[in-house]
Design a protein around this motif. Structure first.
Motif, PDB file in Angstrom:
ATOM      1  N   GLU A 101       0.798  -1.139  -0.060  1.00 15.12           N
ATOM      2  CA  GLU A 101      -0.047  -0.091   0.015  1.00 15.12           C
ATOM      3  C   GLU A 101       1.054   1.449   0.015  1.00 15.12           C
ATOM      4  OE1 GLU A 101      -3.255   2.205  -0.391  1.00 15.12           O
ATOM      5  OE2 GLU A 101      -3.210  -0.063  -0.325  1.00 15.12           O
ATOM      6  N   MET A 102       1.940   1.378   0.883  1.00 17.59           N
ATOM      7  CA  MET A 102       2.858   2.279   0.895  1.00 17.59           C
ATOM      8  C   MET A 102       3.759   2.369  -0.579  1.00 17.59           C
ATOM      9  SD  MET A 102       4.075   2.104   4.523  1.00 17.59           S
ATOM     10  CE  MET A 102       5.164   3.580   4.793  1.00 17.59           C
ATOM     11  N   LYS A 103       3.966   1.274  -0.936  1.00 17.01           N
ATOM     12  CA  LYS A 103       4.776   1.259  -2.256  1.00 17.01           C
ATOM     13  C   LYS A 103       3.782   1.973  -3.515  1.00 17.01           C
ATOM     14  CE  LYS A 103       6.773  -1.585  -5.938  1.00 17.01           C
ATOM     15  NZ  LYS A 103       6.914  -3.050  -6.193  1.00 17.01           N
ATOM     16  N   ALA A 104       2.419   1.565  -3.708  1.00 22.62           N
ATOM     17  CA  ALA A 104       1.596   2.013  -4.332  1.00 22.62           C
ATOM     18  C   ALA A 104       1.427   3.709  -4.218  1.00 22.62           C
ATOM     19  CB  ALA A 104       0.152   1.338  -4.252  1.00 22.62           C
ATOM     20  N   LEU A 105       1.337   4.030  -3.036  1.00 21.71           N
ATOM     21  CA  LEU A 105       1.422   5.511  -2.811  1.00 21.71           C
ATOM     22  C   LEU A 105       2.396   6.346  -3.198  1.00 21.71           C
ATOM     23  CD1 LEU A 105      -0.496   5.692   0.662  1.00 21.71           C
ATOM     24  CD2 LEU A 105      -1.328   6.004  -1.541  1.00 21.71           C
ATOM     25  N   THR A 106       3.799   5.696  -2.998  1.00 19.96           N
ATOM     26  CA  THR A 106       4.771   6.479  -3.367  1.00 19.96           C
ATOM     27  C   THR A 106       5.061   6.458  -4.970  1.00 19.96           C
ATOM     28  OG1 THR A 106       6.000   5.550  -1.607  1.00 19.96           O
ATOM     29  CG2 THR A 106       7.658   6.256  -3.561  1.00 19.96           C
ATOM     30  N   LEU A 107       4.486   5.252  -5.644  1.00 24.93           N
ATOM     31  CA  LEU A 107       4.658   5.370  -7.262  1.00 24.93           C
ATOM     32  C   LEU A 107       3.588   6.117  -7.896  1.00 24.93           C
ATOM     33  CD1 LEU A 107       5.465   1.368  -7.729  1.00 24.93           C
ATOM     34  CD2 LEU A 107       7.017   3.327  -7.692  1.00 24.93           C
ATOM     35  N   ALA A 108       2.486   6.397  -7.191  1.00 28.21           N
ATOM     36  CA  ALA A 108       1.362   7.187  -7.704  1.00 28.21           C
ATOM     37  C   ALA A 108       1.918   8.540  -7.514  1.00 28.21           C
ATOM     38  CB  ALA A 108       0.325   7.063  -6.854  1.00 28.21           C
ATOM     39  N   HIS A 109       2.769   8.944  -6.436  1.00 23.84           N
ATOM     40  CA  HIS A 109       3.038  10.282  -6.230  1.00 23.84           C
ATOM     41  C   HIS A 109       3.909  10.575  -7.391  1.00 23.84           C
ATOM     42  CE1 HIS A 109       4.237  13.917  -4.364  1.00 23.84           C
ATOM     43  NE2 HIS A 109       5.620  13.644  -4.630  1.00 23.84           N
ATOM     44  N   ARG A 110       4.806   9.545  -7.669  1.00 23.72           N
ATOM     45  CA  ARG A 110       6.139   9.686  -8.662  1.00 23.72           C
ATOM     46  C   ARG A 110       5.384   9.876  -9.842  1.00 23.72           C
ATOM     47  NH1 ARG A 110      10.362   5.038  -9.021  1.00 23.72           N
ATOM     48  NH2 ARG A 110      10.806   5.975  -6.609  1.00 23.72           N
ATOM     49  N   LEU A 111       4.377   9.193 -10.299  1.00 20.35           N
ATOM     50  CA  LEU A 111       3.826   9.265 -11.699  1.00 20.35           C
ATOM     51  C   LEU A 111       3.058  10.653 -11.869  1.00 20.35           C
ATOM     52  CD1 LEU A 111       2.071   5.900 -12.078  1.00 20.35           C
ATOM     53  CD2 LEU A 111       3.944   6.794 -13.573  1.00 20.35           C
ATOM     54  N   ALA A 112       2.628  11.260 -10.821  1.00 13.70           N
ATOM     55  CA  ALA A 112       1.840  12.669 -10.851  1.00 13.70           C
ATOM     56  C   ALA A 112       2.854  13.777 -11.279  1.00 13.70           C
ATOM     57  CB  ALA A 112       1.335  13.036  -9.227  1.00 13.70           C
ATOM     58  N   ASP A 113       4.293  13.191 -11.053  1.00 15.97           N
ATOM     59  CA  ASP A 113       5.375  14.460 -11.237  1.00 15.97           C
ATOM     60  C   ASP A 113       5.822  14.300 -12.960  1.00 15.97           C
ATOM     61  OD1 ASP A 113       5.057  15.444  -8.972  1.00 15.97           O
ATOM     62  OD2 ASP A 113       6.853  13.987  -7.945  1.00 15.97           O
ATOM     63  N   THR A 114       5.089  13.212 -13.606  1.00 17.63           N
ATOM     64  CA  THR A 114       5.150  12.728 -15.105  1.00 17.63           C
ATOM     65  C   THR A 114       7.022  12.482 -15.345  1.00 17.63           C
ATOM     66  OG1 THR A 114       5.900  15.098 -15.564  1.00 17.63           O
ATOM     67  CG2 THR A 114       3.659  14.183 -15.850  1.00 17.63           C
ATOM     68  N   THR A 115       7.290  11.226 -14.479  1.00 19.18           N
ATOM     69  CA  THR A 115       8.521  10.673 -14.541  1.00 19.18           C
ATOM     70  C   THR A 115       8.749  10.031 -16.121  1.00 19.18           C
ATOM     71  OG1 THR A 115       8.562  10.052 -12.318  1.00 19.18           O
ATOM     72  CG2 THR A 115      10.368   9.277 -13.681  1.00 19.18           C
ATOM     73  N   PRO A 116       9.644  10.658 -16.913  1.00 16.72           N
ATOM     74  CA  PRO A 116      10.079  10.150 -18.137  1.00 16.72           C
ATOM     75  C   PRO A 116      10.315   8.672 -18.414  1.00 16.72           C
ATOM     76  CG  PRO A 116      11.966  11.602 -17.564  1.00 16.72           C
ATOM     77  CD  PRO A 116      10.943  11.574 -16.633  1.00 16.72           C
ATOM     78  N   ASN A 117      10.979   8.300 -17.416  1.00 17.44           N
ATOM     79  CA  ASN A 117      11.509   6.838 -17.338  1.00 17.44           C
ATOM     80  C   ASN A 117      10.343   5.933 -16.946  1.00 17.44           C
ATOM     81  OD1 ASN A 117      12.819   4.340 -17.118  1.00 17.44           O
ATOM     82  ND2 ASN A 117      14.785   5.300 -16.922  1.00 17.44           N
ATOM     83  N   ALA A 118       9.665   5.040 -18.009  1.00 22.26           N
ATOM     84  CA  ALA A 118       8.577   4.296 -17.378  1.00 22.26           C
ATOM     85  C   ALA A 118       9.196   3.290 -16.432  1.00 22.26           C
ATOM     86  CB  ALA A 118       8.129   3.470 -18.569  1.00 22.26           C
ATOM     87  N   THR A 129      12.935   2.284  -0.709  1.00 23.66           N
ATOM     88  CA  THR A 129      12.491   0.706  -0.248  1.00 23.66           C
ATOM     89  C   THR A 129      12.969   0.520   1.067  1.00 23.66           C
ATOM     90  OG1 THR A 129      13.175  -0.035  -2.654  1.00 23.66           O
ATOM     91  CG2 THR A 129      13.018  -1.678  -0.621  1.00 23.66           C
ATOM     92  N   LEU A 130      14.188   1.258   1.444  1.00 28.65           N
ATOM     93  CA  LEU A 130      14.660   0.911   3.128  1.00 28.65           C
ATOM     94  C   LEU A 130      13.723   1.561   3.843  1.00 28.65           C
ATOM     95  CD1 LEU A 130      18.354   1.833   2.644  1.00 28.65           C
ATOM     96  CD2 LEU A 130      17.113  -0.416   3.301  1.00 28.65           C
ATOM     97  N   ILE A 131      13.043   3.038   3.609  1.00 31.22           N
ATOM     98  CA  ILE A 131      12.053   3.803   4.468  1.00 31.22           C
ATOM     99  C   ILE A 131      10.683   2.844   4.514  1.00 31.22           C
ATOM    100  CG2 ILE A 131      10.770   5.858   4.624  1.00 31.22           C
ATOM    101  CD1 ILE A 131      13.180   7.211   3.392  1.00 31.22           C
ATOM    102  N   THR A 132      10.385   2.580   3.153  1.00 30.34           N
ATOM    103  CA  THR A 132       8.926   1.925   3.195  1.00 30.34           C
ATOM    104  C   THR A 132       8.895   0.610   4.035  1.00 30.34           C
ATOM    105  OG1 THR A 132       8.653   2.967   1.042  1.00 30.34           O
ATOM    106  CG2 THR A 132       7.071   1.063   1.649  1.00 30.34           C
ATOM    107  N   SER A 133       9.844  -0.068   3.817  1.00 25.42           N
ATOM    108  CA  SER A 133       9.883  -1.640   4.554  1.00 25.42           C
ATOM    109  C   SER A 133      10.036  -1.458   5.796  1.00 25.42           C
ATOM    110  CB  SER A 133      11.243  -2.220   3.805  1.00 25.42           C
ATOM    111  OG  SER A 133      12.322  -1.795   3.795  1.00 25.42           O
ATOM    112  N   SER A 134      10.676  -0.515   6.400  1.00 22.84           N
ATOM    113  CA  SER A 134      11.189  -0.269   7.910  1.00 22.84           C
ATOM    114  C   SER A 134       9.915  -0.027   8.358  1.00 22.84           C
ATOM    115  CB  SER A 134      12.187   0.677   8.057  1.00 22.84           C
ATOM    116  OG  SER A 134      13.324   0.440   7.569  1.00 22.84           O
ATOM    117  N   MET A 135       9.167   1.148   7.723  1.00 23.82           N
ATOM    118  CA  MET A 135       7.924   1.551   8.445  1.00 23.82           C
ATOM    119  C   MET A 135       6.765   0.509   8.384  1.00 23.82           C
ATOM    120  SD  MET A 135       7.496   5.540   6.825  1.00 23.82           S
ATOM    121  CE  MET A 135       6.121   5.877   7.596  1.00 23.82           C
ATOM    122  N   SER A 136       6.821  -0.186   7.276  1.00 22.49           N
ATOM    123  CA  SER A 136       5.712  -1.413   7.218  1.00 22.49           C
ATOM    124  C   SER A 136       6.013  -2.348   8.498  1.00 22.49           C
ATOM    125  CB  SER A 136       5.729  -2.113   6.000  1.00 22.49           C
ATOM    126  OG  SER A 136       6.908  -2.576   5.678  1.00 22.49           O
TER     127      SER A 136
END
Length: 221
Positions: A101-118, A129-136
């Motif tokens: 769930e935290m990963k999905a939120l992070t990636l959604a935020h990145r997509l909102a910034d229109t990252t050119p690298n798919a 990953t370190l932050i998200t996994s530690s928090m989870s």
């Protein structure tokens, strides 16, 4: 499948947890002739043991403890706390659900910034990953740690079955005598132990996942 594997692991390893717990908590224990056990505290000001009290032989190691428990207490002794262990199977699933769930939120935020690298938009960076996994892991541990404390009380060698015979008895007794904080004794030490391992595990997981994604989509990288 994952739940079945977790249950099977809990059933196979519970005797090991019992032995581990008892060896960690092992002290000089005395047992009265009436069959009630109590700690014999050693020290210069310790009161003498009563005449009808005999010393309970300490375990000499892992195999000695395993054999002794099996002979003196049978399967019941080796599987003390198994009900709690089965509930603790949920911790891994809970941690992974929080992580995803935290990963999905992070990636959604990145997509909102229109990252050119798919490809980059599909995976987390090492820091993320370190932050998200530690928090989870911390969140999952916070929710399930009281069960670990209860299991330890139930598996202790001289445990009182009237106080720690079941999960309900354990919860009732601990809350009445120790309050809410009793369920989180040792939490800091546990968090310092499990959080780094969880972080490393998920870093490796994301690295392997990114490799498979590149193999499936060679033109995206």
């Amino acid at each position: 499948i994952a739940s079945s594997a977790g249950v099977a692991t809990a059933l196979l390893t519970n005797p090991i947890w019992v032995v581990k717990t008892r060896l960690q908590l092992q002290e000089s224990i005395s047992m009265s002739a009436a069959g009630h056990s109590k700690l014999a505290v050693k020290g210069p000001h310790s009161p003498p043991l009563s005449p009808n009290t005999t010393s309970l032989r300490p375990y000499r190691g892992f195999m000695d403890a395993l054999i002794t428990i099996g002979k003196s207490e049978g399967l019941k002794g080796l599987y003390q706390g198994i009900s709690v262990s089965l509930w603790l199977v949920s911790q891994g699933a809970l941690q992974f659900a929080i992580y995803e769930e935290m990963k999905a939120l992070t990636l959604a935020h990145r997509l909102a910034d229109t990252t050119p690298n798919a490809a980059a938009a599909m995976t987390l960076t090492t820091t993320e990953t370190l932050i998200t996994s530690s928090m989870s892991k911390l969140l999952a541990s916070t929710l399930t740690y009281p069960l670990q404390v209860i299991r330890t009380r139930m598996q202790k060698r001289d445990t009182d079955p009237t106080k720690y015979g079941t999960i309900l008895k354990s919860v009732t007794n601990m809350y009445a005598n120790e309050g809410f904080q009793g369920f989180y004794k040792g939490f800091t030490a546990n968090a310092l132990r499990v959080t780094p391992s969880a972080a490393i595990t998920f870093v490796v997981y994301e690295f392997v996942l990114s490799i498979f994604q590149r193999l499936e989509n060679p033109d995206s990288g």
